[in-house]
Scaffold this motif. Structure first.
Motif, PDB file in Angstrom:
ATOM      1  N   LYS A  12       0.055  -2.425  10.673  1.00 30.96           N
ATOM      2  CA  LYS A  12      -0.857  -3.149   9.788  1.00 30.96           C
ATOM      3  C   LYS A  12      -0.791  -2.598   8.364  1.00 30.96           C
ATOM      4  O   LYS A  12      -0.732  -3.363   7.390  1.00 30.96           O
ATOM      5  N   ASP A  13      -0.793  -1.270   8.228  1.00 30.86           N
ATOM      6  CA  ASP A  13      -0.702  -0.666   6.901  1.00 30.86           C
ATOM      7  C   ASP A  13       0.602  -1.080   6.215  1.00 30.86           C
ATOM      8  O   ASP A  13       0.622  -1.383   5.019  1.00 30.86           O
ATOM      9  N   LEU A  16       0.317  -4.748   5.152  1.00 33.98           N
ATOM     10  CA  LEU A  16      -0.593  -4.923   4.019  1.00 33.98           C
ATOM     11  C   LEU A  16       0.119  -4.639   2.701  1.00 33.98           C
ATOM     12  O   LEU A  16      -0.045  -5.373   1.716  1.00 33.98           O
ATOM     13  N   ARG A  17       0.909  -3.586   2.663  1.00 34.19           N
ATOM     14  CA  ARG A  17       1.640  -3.253   1.443  1.00 34.19           C
ATOM     15  C   ARG A  17       2.681  -4.326   1.139  1.00 34.19           C
ATOM     16  O   ARG A  17       2.840  -4.744  -0.017  1.00 34.19           O
ATOM     17  N   TYR A  19       2.721  -7.463   2.139  1.00 32.03           N
ATOM     18  CA  TYR A  19       2.064  -8.737   1.807  1.00 32.03           C
ATOM     19  C   TYR A  19       1.590  -8.727   0.357  1.00 32.03           C
ATOM     20  O   TYR A  19       1.769  -9.724  -0.377  1.00 32.03           O
ATOM     21  N   HIS A  23       3.732 -11.752  -1.094  1.00 34.86           N
ATOM     22  CA  HIS A  23       3.206 -13.014  -0.543  1.00 34.86           C
ATOM     23  C   HIS A  23       3.448 -14.207  -1.465  1.00 34.86           C
ATOM     24  O   HIS A  23       3.630 -15.323  -0.994  1.00 34.86           O
ATOM     25  N   TRP A 100      -2.268 -10.625  10.420  1.00 36.88           N
ATOM     26  CA  TRP A 100      -2.403  -9.166  10.503  1.00 36.88           C
ATOM     27  C   TRP A 100      -3.175  -8.603   9.313  1.00 36.88           C
ATOM     28  O   TRP A 100      -3.889  -7.604   9.451  1.00 36.88           O
ATOM     29  N   CYS A 101      -3.009  -9.224   8.164  1.00 37.14           N
ATOM     30  CA  CYS A 101      -3.612  -8.699   6.935  1.00 37.14           C
ATOM     31  C   CYS A 101      -5.011  -9.244   6.681  1.00 37.14           C
ATOM     32  O   CYS A 101      -5.606  -8.971   5.629  1.00 37.14           O
ATOM     33  N   GLN A 103      -5.692 -12.292   6.111  1.00 40.42           N
ATOM     34  CA  GLN A 103      -5.563 -13.326   5.080  1.00 40.42           C
ATOM     35  C   GLN A 103      -5.213 -14.688   5.682  1.00 40.42           C
ATOM     36  O   GLN A 103      -4.703 -15.559   4.973  1.00 40.42           O
TER      37      GLN A 103
END
Length: 392
Positions: A12-13, A16-17, A19, A23, A100-101, A103
């Motif tokens: 997940k971490d 997140l980075r 994305y 994105h 996952w993020c 969003q």
């Protein structure tokens, strides 16, 4: 090197980075899919050395049911025997990563709204919509409908010649559009398949500008007789440019209050409160060939405006904007909230030294000596000196 094994929280971490950085590109169809996130590849030696950590890692992926396809590999080791290990988590597209993020809703909303734009105006895809992702994802439904209405109206009325407040678009008020002119102009440019957004938003939208108004004071009693005795005038630029006056001196004053307080001065016209719009003076024919002076704040902003003014009046002389004035009345100085950092090309050597000194804190950090704070007897003496030199 320590063994790196990614558990779900580590994935997940990582996502997140990724994305956050990509994105918008993904929204425009970028990226290589499926995207596989490596989870680690322990050797038999790694397992033997830290079987507790490896087992916890394997267990964290056991029975995986989340978004993404878990890839495993069978290992057959001499000492540990046959083992099934996770090796990667694969994602078919950015929408899965958005889940996952956290969003998922934003991504879906942006995608849906992009489809609406593309359905109405297929050409808008040129150059991609990724740069508008935040707008598409975060706009309230009412705001998105207003955006569509403005685009539709502007495309149907490319040269209306209306003022912004006159637009007959249901639900759209002037403040709403004023805050979004850049977005509207960029989208219109995409829809029209133009190469670049025009620098003039009103022109892009086919609207008429509210005339630029200038406030000036005619300080000379003789000159006032040419304009019906008026001494304090504010009017559209094109009207002021038609005045039949011939001042001996043009005085440009940075702040309105300082200009209003000026006394009568033979042959002098003062233009005030223009700030960084001082360039409009180039459209006043009666200022050309006249001796010109500039009086503004002693700070980096004031010197920046002085530099702009001198581009119009190459022989422009600054008054009460020097080191001596700053040091004489330094106790009246305040802080300048935001200093200019750019190179100013039209300053004299003394003005440049003042500019650099202000930026470097030579006389104190972020000093600003506002022109209104100068003692009035000092101001009047400086203005009298100008009249003595320039008035026949």
């Amino acid at each position: 090197m320590a063994l790196k094994l990614l558990r779900p929280d580590g994935v997940k971490d990582w996502l997140l980075r990724r994305y956050a950085k990509q994105h918008r590109s993904w929204f425009d169809g970028g990226g290589e899919w499926p995207l596989a996130v490596p989870l680690g590849s322990p050797t038999e030696r790694d397992v033997i050395d830290d079987i507790v950590m490896v087992r916890a890692w394997v267990d964290s992926w056991a029975g995986w049911r989340g978004v993404g396809a878990l890839q495993t590999v069978d290992r057959k080791w001499p000492r540990m025997g046959s083992q099934t290990l996770p090796v990667a988590l694969s994602f078919a597209g950015p929408s899965e990563i958005a889940v996952w993020c956290g969003q998922e809703s934003s991504w879906g909303r942006a995608r849906k709204r992009a489809d609406v734009l593309l359905m109405r105006w297929p050409q808008v895809v040129n150059g991609g919509l990724g740069r508008f992702f935040d707008l598409l994802a975060d706009y309230h439904d009412n705001d998105f409908e207003r955006l569509l209405a403005v685009l539709s109206w502007a495309l149907s009325n490319p040269a209306s010649g209306l003022y912004m407040r006159q637009l007959p678009i249901v639900g759209v008020d002037t403040k709403w559009l004023e805050r979004r002119t850049t977005v509207v102009a960029e989208l219109l440019t995409r829809i029209r398949a133009e190469n670049s957004v025009g620098s003039d938003m009103h022109e892009t939208l086919g609207l008429r500008k509210v005339p630029h108004r200038i406030r000036m004071r005619i300080l000379c009693p003789q000159l006032r007789s040419c304009v019906g005795g008026l001494s304090d005038i504010e009017a559209p630029l094109n009207e002021l440019s038609a005045l039949n006056i011939h001042p001996q001196i043009v005085l440009v004053v940075e702040n309105l209050e300082s200009g209003i307080a000026l006394p009568d001065m033979q042959g002098v016209v003062a233009v005030m409160g223009l700030g960084k719009a001082v360039g409009v003076l180039a459209r006043l024919p009666w200022v050309y060939g006249r001796p010109a002076y500039y009086w503004g704040d002693i700070d980096t902003q004031g010197l920046s405006i002085l530099s702009l003014a001198r581009a119009i009046f190459p022989a422009l002389v600054s008054i009460m904007m020097d080191v001596a004035t700053l040091l004489q009345f330094k106790e009246l100085a305040v802080d300048e909230p935001a200093q200019v950092s750019s190179v100013l090309e039209n300053l004299t050597s003394d003005e440049q030294a003042l500019y650099e000194g202000l930026r470097n804190g030579t006389w104190g950090p972020r000093l600003r000596l506002e022109q209104e704070r100068l003692p009035w007897h000092y101001v009047l003496k400086s203005l009298t000196d100008i009249s003595k030199v320039l008035t026949p």
